[in-house]
Structure formats: structure tokens, C-alpha cells
Design a protein around this motif. Sequence first.
Motif, PDB file in Angstrom:
ATOM      1  N   ARG A  46      21.604  35.243 -10.659  1.00 55.60           N
ATOM      2  CA  ARG A  46      20.506  35.138 -11.617  1.00 55.60           C
ATOM      3  C   ARG A  46      20.461  33.742 -12.226  1.00 55.60           C
ATOM      4  NH1 ARG A  46      22.091  38.295 -15.545  1.00 55.60           N
ATOM      5  NH2 ARG A  46      22.423  36.637 -17.037  1.00 55.60           N
ATOM      6  N   TRP A  47      21.615  33.177 -12.551  1.00 56.48           N
ATOM      7  CA  TRP A  47      21.652  31.822 -13.111  1.00 56.48           C
ATOM      8  C   TRP A  47      21.127  30.818 -12.089  1.00 56.48           C
ATOM      9  CZ3 TRP A  47      27.349  32.636 -14.993  1.00 56.48           C
ATOM     10  CH2 TRP A  47      27.343  33.527 -16.068  1.00 56.48           C
ATOM     11  N   TYR A  48      21.435  31.051 -10.825  1.00 54.88           N
ATOM     12  CA  TYR A  48      20.925  30.193  -9.740  1.00 54.88           C
ATOM     13  C   TYR A  48      19.398  30.288  -9.704  1.00 54.88           C
ATOM     14  CZ  TYR A  48      20.656  28.276  -4.977  1.00 54.88           C
ATOM     15  OH  TYR A  48      20.372  27.512  -3.878  1.00 54.88           O
ATOM     16  N   GLN A  49      18.881  31.505  -9.742  1.00 52.52           N
ATOM     17  CA  GLN A  49      17.431  31.731  -9.737  1.00 52.52           C
ATOM     18  C   GLN A  49      16.778  31.084 -10.951  1.00 52.52           C
ATOM     19  OE1 GLN A  49      16.298  35.600 -10.914  1.00 52.52           O
ATOM     20  NE2 GLN A  49      14.117  35.179 -10.753  1.00 52.52           N
ATOM     21  N   LYS A  61      14.112  37.393  -8.081  1.00 49.41           N
ATOM     22  CA  LYS A  61      15.472  37.924  -8.250  1.00 49.41           C
ATOM     23  C   LYS A  61      16.118  38.173  -6.890  1.00 49.41           C
ATOM     24  CE  LYS A  61      17.786  41.959 -10.267  1.00 49.41           C
ATOM     25  NZ  LYS A  61      17.583  43.157 -11.082  1.00 49.41           N
ATOM     26  N   ASP A  62      15.375  38.813  -5.980  1.00 48.93           N
ATOM     27  CA  ASP A  62      15.917  39.102  -4.648  1.00 48.93           C
ATOM     28  C   ASP A  62      16.201  37.826  -3.866  1.00 48.93           C
ATOM     29  OD1 ASP A  62      15.934  41.847  -5.025  1.00 48.93           O
ATOM     30  OD2 ASP A  62      13.961  42.136  -4.114  1.00 48.93           O
ATOM     31  N   GLY A  64      16.939  34.914  -5.189  1.00 54.78           N
ATOM     32  CA  GLY A  64      18.112  34.315  -5.815  1.00 54.78           C
ATOM     33  C   GLY A  64      19.395  34.978  -5.360  1.00 54.78           C
ATOM     34  N   ARG A  65      19.361  36.299  -5.281  1.00 59.72           N
ATOM     35  CA  ARG A  65      20.550  37.019  -4.795  1.00 59.72           C
ATOM     36  C   ARG A  65      20.860  36.658  -3.349  1.00 59.72           C
ATOM     37  NH1 ARG A  65      20.429  43.180  -7.269  1.00 59.72           N
ATOM     38  NH2 ARG A  65      21.172  42.574  -9.333  1.00 59.72           N
ATOM     39  N   GLU A  66      19.829  36.609  -2.512  1.00 63.27           N
ATOM     40  CA  GLU A  66      20.072  36.270  -1.104  1.00 63.27           C
ATOM     41  C   GLU A  66      20.600  34.841  -0.973  1.00 63.27           C
ATOM     42  OE1 GLU A  66      17.995  36.456   3.301  1.00 63.27           O
ATOM     43  OE2 GLU A  66      17.074  37.527   1.620  1.00 63.27           O
ATOM     44  N   ALA A  67      20.066  33.921  -1.774  1.00 60.79           N
ATOM     45  CA  ALA A  67      20.546  32.539  -1.732  1.00 60.79           C
ATOM     46  C   ALA A  67      22.011  32.472  -2.149  1.00 60.79           C
ATOM     47  CB  ALA A  67      19.692  31.655  -2.640  1.00 60.79           C
ATOM     48  N   PHE A  68      22.384  33.228  -3.185  1.00 62.91           N
ATOM     49  CA  PHE A  68      23.767  33.194  -3.655  1.00 62.91           C
ATOM     50  C   PHE A  68      24.705  33.943  -2.713  1.00 62.91           C
ATOM     51  CE2 PHE A  68      27.416  34.741  -6.001  1.00 62.91           C
ATOM     52  CZ  PHE A  68      27.916  33.544  -6.481  1.00 62.91           C
ATOM     53  N   TYR A  69      24.329  35.173  -2.351  1.00 64.37           N
ATOM     54  CA  TYR A  69      25.201  36.013  -1.526  1.00 64.37           C
ATOM     55  C   TYR A  69      25.241  35.574  -0.063  1.00 64.37           C
ATOM     56  CZ  TYR A  69      25.967  39.605  -5.138  1.00 64.37           C
ATOM     57  OH  TYR A  69      26.358  40.293  -6.263  1.00 64.37           O
ATOM     58  N   GLY A  70      24.229  34.843   0.375  1.00 66.58           N
ATOM     59  CA  GLY A  70      24.177  34.429   1.780  1.00 66.58           C
ATOM     60  C   GLY A  70      23.683  35.530   2.698  1.00 66.58           C
ATOM     61  N   MET A  71      23.143  36.576   2.109  1.00 68.28           N
ATOM     62  CA  MET A  71      22.601  37.714   2.855  1.00 68.28           C
ATOM     63  C   MET A  71      21.797  38.547   1.869  1.00 68.28           C
ATOM     64  SD  MET A  71      26.007  40.203   3.159  1.00 68.28           S
ATOM     65  CE  MET A  71      27.103  38.894   3.693  1.00 68.28           C
ATOM     66  N   PRO A  72      20.944  39.426   2.365  1.00 74.08           N
ATOM     67  CA  PRO A  72      20.245  40.322   1.432  1.00 74.08           C
ATOM     68  C   PRO A  72      21.258  41.135   0.622  1.00 74.08           C
ATOM     69  CG  PRO A  72      19.239  40.413   3.599  1.00 74.08           C
ATOM     70  CD  PRO A  72      20.519  39.619   3.751  1.00 74.08           C
TER      71      PRO A  72
END
Length: 97
Positions: A46-49, A61-62, A64-72
Motif C-alpha cells: 500500500r505504501w508503494y501504491q 491497490k491490486d 500495488g500488491r502485484e508490483a510489491f509481491y511480484g505476482m497477483p
Amino acid sequence: MDDQTRIELEAAAFRRLQQHLLQDRTDVQNIDMMNLSGFCRNCLSRWYQEAANERGIEMSKDEGREAFYGMPFAEWKAKYQTEASAEAQEAFKTSHG
């Protein structure tokens, strides 16, 4: 230290934290992180987003999560997330309810 070097060091530390949380310690659950530290992988995503949005980069939000986690995120949850114990859920309610 000049600003560019500081930024590069901060980015390197962030990438190492990200690797630690997403590759080295997939066994540590987000709820346990929240209960102990008050933040988790989802907070970091979320902070990344939010940082992207503040700079005029549209990111959901989704995304941002994919960018951080490297996957959905759904894929991450299926691979690594376990059911939170009753104790962990109660601790979360107490500290974040």
C-alpha cells in the motif's frame, strides 16, 4: 553522503527487505507481522501504491500488491498464506480492532 547515494542505499535496503519477506521468510504470516510490528507485506504494498499515486502514477491497490509481491496477491495467498490461528486473530482484534 549526497542525496543520490542516500536514495540508492535506501532503495537497496528496501529491495533486501522485500526479498527477505517474499523469498526468504514466506513462512511468516502477515497477521503475525501485524501483531508484532504493526505492519505487514500488505502495508508495504500500500505504501508503494501511495508513493506512486503521490507522484502522479495511477496504481490501484491490486496493482500495488502485484508490483510489491511480484505476482497477483491471490497467487501469493494460495502459495503461502495459512489460516490464522484463533490466538492470532484475537491478538489482531485487540491491537488493531
